[in-house]
Enzyme design. Sequence first.
Site, mmCIF file in Angstrom:
data_model
loop_
_atom_site.group_PDB
_atom_site.id
_atom_site.type_symbol
_atom_site.label_atom_id
_atom_site.label_comp_id
_atom_site.label_asym_id
_atom_site.label_seq_id
_atom_site.Cartn_x
_atom_site.Cartn_y
_atom_site.Cartn_z
ATOM 1 N N ASN A 151 0.625 -0.847 -0.109
ATOM 2 C CA ASN A 151 0.094 -0.131 0.425
ATOM 3 C C ASN A 151 0.395 1.190 0.296
ATOM 4 O O ASN A 151 1.474 1.944 1.066
ATOM 5 C CB ASN A 151 -0.878 -0.384 0.777
ATOM 6 N N TRP A 152 1.476 2.245 -1.008
ATOM 7 C CA TRP A 152 1.631 3.096 -0.847
ATOM 8 C C TRP A 152 1.026 3.802 -0.724
ATOM 9 O O TRP A 152 2.047 5.143 -0.492
ATOM 10 C CB TRP A 152 1.752 3.256 -3.097
ATOM 11 N N LYS A 153 0.238 4.406 -0.438
ATOM 12 C CA LYS A 153 -0.089 5.601 0.569
ATOM 13 C C LYS A 153 -0.126 6.946 -0.630
ATOM 14 O O LYS A 153 -0.101 6.188 -1.939
ATOM 15 C CB LYS A 153 -0.097 5.710 2.252
ATOM 16 N N HIS B 28 -9.835 1.539 4.707
ATOM 17 C CA HIS B 28 -7.854 1.156 5.464
ATOM 18 C C HIS B 28 -8.425 2.162 6.412
ATOM 19 O O HIS B 28 -8.977 3.306 6.634
ATOM 20 C CB HIS B 28 -7.453 1.713 4.589
ATOM 21 N N GLU C 240 -6.910 5.093 7.897
ATOM 22 C CA GLU C 240 -6.463 5.789 7.256
ATOM 23 C C GLU C 240 -8.321 6.720 6.246
ATOM 24 O O GLU C 240 -8.385 8.112 7.161
ATOM 25 C CB GLU C 240 -5.645 6.206 6.811
ATOM 26 N N GLU D 263 -5.254 -4.853 10.585
ATOM 27 C CA GLU D 263 -4.421 -3.762 10.174
ATOM 28 C C GLU D 263 -4.786 -2.317 11.934
ATOM 29 O O GLU D 263 -5.509 -1.753 12.150
ATOM 30 C CB GLU D 263 -4.468 -3.092 9.100
ATOM 31 N N GLY E 50 2.426 2.360 10.819
ATOM 32 C CA GLY E 50 3.503 3.370 10.420
ATOM 33 C C GLY E 50 4.543 3.591 11.783
ATOM 34 O O GLY E 50 4.935 4.596 11.671
ATOM 35 N N SER F 287 3.065 -2.025 9.892
ATOM 36 C CA SER F 287 5.318 -1.962 10.760
ATOM 37 C C SER F 287 5.551 -3.672 9.964
ATOM 38 O O SER F 287 6.001 -4.168 11.000
ATOM 39 C CB SER F 287 5.207 -1.654 12.254
ATOM 40 N N GLY G 138 2.852 -0.826 4.583
ATOM 41 C CA GLY G 138 2.519 -0.221 3.935
ATOM 42 C C GLY G 138 4.331 0.696 3.492
ATOM 43 O O GLY G 138 5.179 0.388 2.589
ATOM 44 N N GLY G 139 4.993 1.308 4.744
ATOM 45 C CA GLY G 139 5.980 1.982 4.316
ATOM 46 C C GLY G 139 7.484 0.946 3.712
ATOM 47 O O GLY G 139 7.663 1.812 2.856
#
Length: 246
Positions: free
Chosen positions: A9-11, A94, A96, A165, A171, A209, A230-231
């Site tokens: 997930n590049w966000k 998600h 977010e 999640e 993150g 994470s 993610g990251g």
Amino acid sequence: MKKKLIAGNWKMNGSLAANVALLQALQAGGANASSDMAVCVPGVYLSQVAQLLQGSTISLGAQDVSSFDSGAYTGETSAGMLREFGVRYAIVGHSERRQYHGETDAVVAMKTQKALAAGITPIVCVGETLAEREAGKTEEVVKRQLAAVIHANGHCISEIVVAYEPVWAIGTGKTATPAQAQEVHAVLRAQLLAATPQADRVHILYGGSMNAANAAELLAQKDIDGGLVGGASLKAPDFLAIAAAA
Ligand code: 13P
């Protein structure tokens, strides 16, 4: 045993140049026999990434989808439009989106329905906040979130992907322990099983994470069928290492 699914997930990250570099590095890393890979990219890059992924084993995903089919919904993108760009997966619900865009369980259920109707596999995200975990409400929260989706999508439910999640792990560098994650995944599997005899087919991903160092242990858990990353999905060596750990 089903293949693991490792989805990035590049966000809201990337650029035309950075996307080329990242995808070239991922493709040079080669396909992995034990896992399928996907990248969920910002909407404006779908066309670019679709072209870059032509002939690749990496699937294309979106990060959201509208709960409407078409019309006066400024800023929205429908499932049908995503399908035109060869989108195979769409993240829905998600945390977010739930937090910054007020998405409710009912909206997430509708988005799931729209994705399925267009032939896109929704990656339905559920997860508790730190306050909810500390109050002992983890199971109640994730079951409520998934129940809304099951209720609205009845017989198609074995076609979804679920991502657990925990919000406190996203993150933050704080990962759920493999045991903590497995415990929730087992709850979700049981809930799916009550809704469909095909619950074993459903991929339940862990996200929060996940990185090259902790992936193997998480992915070894019985009910963890992959990761939503993610990251670490923005760095080719890390993402490839996670896929290799599967
Ligand atoms: P991080 O891997 O950066 O914690 O993000 C997880 C996530 O939200 C994936 O959807």
